[in-house]
Write a protein that holds these residues in place. Structure first.
Motif, PDB file in Angstrom:
ATOM      1  N   ALA A   1      14.102   7.122  -3.043  1.00 43.04           N
ATOM      2  CA  ALA A   1      14.193   6.379  -1.865  1.00 43.04           C
ATOM      3  C   ALA A   1      13.227   5.860  -1.282  1.00 43.04           C
ATOM      4  CB  ALA A   1      14.634   7.775  -0.711  1.00 43.04           C
ATOM      5  N   LEU A   2      12.010   6.985  -1.077  1.00 48.64           N
ATOM      6  CA  LEU A   2      10.434   6.031  -0.453  1.00 48.64           C
ATOM      7  C   LEU A   2      10.522   4.824  -0.439  1.00 48.64           C
ATOM      8  CD1 LEU A   2       8.523   9.841  -0.151  1.00 48.64           C
ATOM      9  CD2 LEU A   2      10.046   8.473   1.733  1.00 48.64           C
ATOM     10  N   HIS A   3      10.295   4.658  -2.058  1.00 46.70           N
ATOM     11  CA  HIS A   3       9.647   3.395  -2.714  1.00 46.70           C
ATOM     12  C   HIS A   3      11.089   2.073  -2.283  1.00 46.70           C
ATOM     13  CE1 HIS A   3      10.679  -0.518  -5.941  1.00 46.70           C
ATOM     14  NE2 HIS A   3       9.332   0.031  -5.740  1.00 46.70           N
ATOM     15  N   GLY A   4      12.184   2.363  -2.286  1.00 53.55           N
ATOM     16  CA  GLY A   4      12.940   1.830  -0.986  1.00 53.55           C
ATOM     17  C   GLY A   4      13.091   1.440  -0.097  1.00 53.55           C
ATOM     18  N   LEU A   5      11.979   2.334   0.491  1.00 52.89           N
ATOM     19  CA  LEU A   5      12.193   1.996   2.285  1.00 52.89           C
ATOM     20  C   LEU A   5      11.395   0.815   2.184  1.00 52.89           C
ATOM     21  CD1 LEU A   5      12.522   6.450   3.606  1.00 52.89           C
ATOM     22  CD2 LEU A   5      13.864   4.463   4.430  1.00 52.89           C
TER      23      LEU A   5
ATOM     24  N   ALA B   1       2.427   8.231  -6.614  1.00 56.01           N
ATOM     25  CA  ALA B   1       2.366  10.717  -6.130  1.00 56.01           C
ATOM     26  C   ALA B   1       3.555  10.573  -7.936  1.00 56.01           C
ATOM     27  CB  ALA B   1       2.736  10.505  -5.125  1.00 56.01           C
ATOM     28  N   LEU B   2       4.095   9.309  -8.006  1.00 56.80           N
ATOM     29  CA  LEU B   2       5.647   9.986  -9.301  1.00 56.80           C
ATOM     30  C   LEU B   2       4.747   9.879 -10.574  1.00 56.80           C
ATOM     31  CD1 LEU B   2       8.297  10.194 -10.414  1.00 56.80           C
ATOM     32  CD2 LEU B   2       8.914   7.440 -10.161  1.00 56.80           C
ATOM     33  N   ALA B   3       4.313   9.176 -10.812  1.00 57.51           N
ATOM     34  CA  ALA B   3       3.375   9.375 -12.106  1.00 57.51           C
ATOM     35  C   ALA B   3       2.482  10.464 -12.101  1.00 57.51           C
ATOM     36  CB  ALA B   3       2.323   8.294 -12.417  1.00 57.51           C
ATOM     37  N   LEU B   4       1.983  11.127 -11.067  1.00 55.08           N
ATOM     38  CA  LEU B   4       1.099  12.647 -11.557  1.00 55.08           C
ATOM     39  C   LEU B   4       2.211  13.311 -11.797  1.00 55.08           C
ATOM     40  CD1 LEU B   4      -1.351  11.786  -8.669  1.00 55.08           C
ATOM     41  CD2 LEU B   4      -1.931  11.901 -10.868  1.00 55.08           C
ATOM     42  N   VAL B   5       3.325  13.763 -10.925  1.00 53.83           N
ATOM     43  CA  VAL B   5       4.400  14.411 -11.124  1.00 53.83           C
ATOM     44  C   VAL B   5       5.137  14.486 -12.843  1.00 53.83           C
ATOM     45  CG1 VAL B   5       7.090  15.067 -10.082  1.00 53.83           C
ATOM     46  CG2 VAL B   5       4.692  14.577  -8.309  1.00 53.83           C
TER      47      VAL B   5
ATOM     48  N   PHE C   1       4.932   4.094 -14.401  1.00 48.82           N
ATOM     49  CA  PHE C   1       4.809   4.530 -12.898  1.00 48.82           C
ATOM     50  C   PHE C   1       3.150   3.961 -12.728  1.00 48.82           C
ATOM     51  CE2 PHE C   1       8.166   8.061 -14.183  1.00 48.82           C
ATOM     52  CZ  PHE C   1       9.204   6.426 -13.683  1.00 48.82           C
ATOM     53  N   ALA C   2       2.584   4.564 -13.011  1.00 51.37           N
ATOM     54  CA  ALA C   2       0.937   4.707 -12.675  1.00 51.37           C
ATOM     55  C   ALA C   2       0.528   3.179 -13.079  1.00 51.37           C
ATOM     56  CB  ALA C   2       0.127   5.136 -13.754  1.00 51.37           C
TER      57      ALA C   2
ATOM     58  N   GLY D   1       0.963  -1.314   0.097  1.00 48.33           N
ATOM     59  CA  GLY D   1       0.115   0.219  -0.063  1.00 48.33           C
ATOM     60  C   GLY D   1       0.748   1.085   0.143  1.00 48.33           C
ATOM     61  N   ALA D   2       1.955   1.313   0.617  1.00 42.35           N
ATOM     62  CA  ALA D   2       2.916   2.310   1.355  1.00 42.35           C
ATOM     63  C   ALA D   2       3.778   2.764  -0.461  1.00 42.35           C
ATOM     64  CB  ALA D   2       3.985   2.414   2.252  1.00 42.35           C
ATOM     65  N   ARG D   3       4.087   1.763  -1.272  1.00 39.08           N
ATOM     66  CA  ARG D   3       4.363   1.838  -2.164  1.00 39.08           C
ATOM     67  C   ARG D   3       3.587   2.281  -3.106  1.00 39.08           C
ATOM     68  NH1 ARG D   3       8.461  -3.745  -3.050  1.00 39.08           N
ATOM     69  NH2 ARG D   3       6.152  -4.018  -1.883  1.00 39.08           N
TER      70      ARG D   3
END
Length: 406
Positions: A117-121, A97-101, A178-179, A89-91
């Motif tokens: 970095a967030l994806h890696g976490l 969000a990356l896809a939207l940007v 990405f989406a 869910g977090a990823r």
């Protein structure tokens, strides 16, 4: 329960809960494989430098390594199923969000790094729980089949995902890929939610530091574990990092290819990995597994060196299939051996330490190869780094503690 299938590699599919996990993961892995190709080419396109891909991969690896050990402790102490759902869910949120940007036209290299970095976490929390849940979904005789099928799923994704990325990227751009990856995480979480793994013997709650120390002591007492983890730490630093950073430049400079040719190399590696996993699932070797694993990785490294030296794209493509076979067979065999030999209440911590030890030097390796990328032709650097890796695996193979592992 139905009669065992004629193909031993399919045996684990008799278990409903494994089928749910496996189906969700297959979809998610396809999204991830497409994401990796799109990420690599998007990073390269933002800067025009081979070093940019190395930096992005280094940041993701740092994020993953940061949460791996914590994820191992949590997965031995709490519900592995809930950890998988939470991580997916977090990823999904991060990549959406990356896809939207990206679609808005405001993606910069710095913003891309932050999302990665967030994806890696999130990935660091996922891996120990995933490895720990497999033995809770199938019976022990089916564990080899389960690992082979997971390998086939993962490796088939390297066939389908890059091909999808190569087709979509030129038409719709990286934001669509990405989406799709974000949606695949949601699908995976839904499938896991309907699975019912058996309860496992959980580690006592002794505090993060003490529980990590207990896991580390176990690894240190088992030579084939710490030798292999240490070897892979060096191999990923020297060989894998070089291949990841330099391959886009090699495709462009040596063979005049673009994103399609780059993606095809990953696709062909995936074909080889699928074949390797199928062969492992059918044969399920039980003896001299240490020798077999190390021998396959010597061959894999030799193929990598030949790719760096190949003047023909077609020759490199064939070598990628060979590399894939070695990786698919050896990794699946290693995962099965780990799950069969490590106690259940310790398994996720050992898996996290396997990942952490193997990946611990990878961020440094990606940064180093990004810095060294301009010193020589990319093919030369890949060939040298792969030759060093072949020597490291040969050194491990000479150790009787590896040769004696069944």
């Amino acid at each position: 329960m139905s009669d065992p299938p004629r193909l031993r590699v399919l045996e684990a599919l008799r278990h409903r809960d494994f089928r749910l996990l496996w189906t969700g993961q297959t979809i998610s892995q396809i999204g991830d494989a497409a994401f990796v190709v799109a990420l690599g080419w998007r990073a390269f396109s933002l800067t025009g430098k081979a070093s940019s891909l190395g930096i992005v991969l280094m940041v993701e690896a740092i994020g993953l390594v940061t949460t791996l050990l914590i994820g191992g402790v949590l997965a031995d102490r709490y519900s592995r199923k809930l950890l998988l759902i939470g991580s997916d869910g977090a990823r999904a949120v991060v990549i959406a969000a990356l896809a939207l940007v990206d679609a808005s036209g405001h993606l910069t290299f710095g913003v891309l790094i932050a999302f990665v970095a967030l994806h890696g976490l999130g990935s660091g929390l996922f891996q120990p729980a995933f490895g720990g849940i497999l033995p809770l979904l199938v019976d022990d005789p089916s564990l080899g089949s389960a690992n082979a099928l997971v390998g086939i799923s993962r490796q088939s994704a390297f066939v389908v995902g890059p091909a999808i990325a190569g087709l979509i990227y030129g038409v719709a751009g990286s934001s669509v890929i990405f989406a799709v990856d974000a949606a695949s995480f949601v699908v995976s979480a839904v499938f896991v939610a309907f699975a019912h793994p058996r309860l496992h013997e959980r580690a006592p709650s002794e505090g993060l530091r003490r529980e990590l120390t207990t896991g580390l002591r176990y690894v240190v007492k088992v030579p084939w574990l710490w030798i292999t983890i240490g070897t892979f730490s060096l191999v990923l630093l020297v060989g894998y990092a070089a291949f990841q950073v330099l391959l886009p430049k090699l495709v462009e400079d040596a063979w005049g290819g673009g994103v399609g040719a780059y993606g095809l190399l990953f696709t062909l590696q995936g074909v080889g990995m699928v074949i390797g996993s199928v062969v492992l699932g059918q044969t399920s070797p039980k003896r001299r597994r240490g020798v077999l694993i190390y021998t396959l990785f010597v061959a894999n490294s030799a193929f990598g060196a030949l790719i760096g030296l190949s003047p023909w794209y077609g020759g490199a493509a064939l070598l990628q299939i060979g590399r894939g076979f070695c990786i698919g067979f050896a990794i699946t065999l290693w995962d099965t051996m780990l799950m069969q030999r490590v106690p259940q209440q310790m398994l996720s911590r050992v898996i996290s330490m396997d990942w952490f030890g193997s990946l611990g030097l990878l961020p440094a390796g990606l940064g180093i190869w990004a810095a060294l990328s301009g010193l020589a032709a990319p093919g030369t650097l890949i060939a040298v780094s792969s030759a060093v890796c072949a020597g490291l695996f040969a050194l491990g193979l000479s150790d009787r503690r590896i040769r004696s592992v069944d």
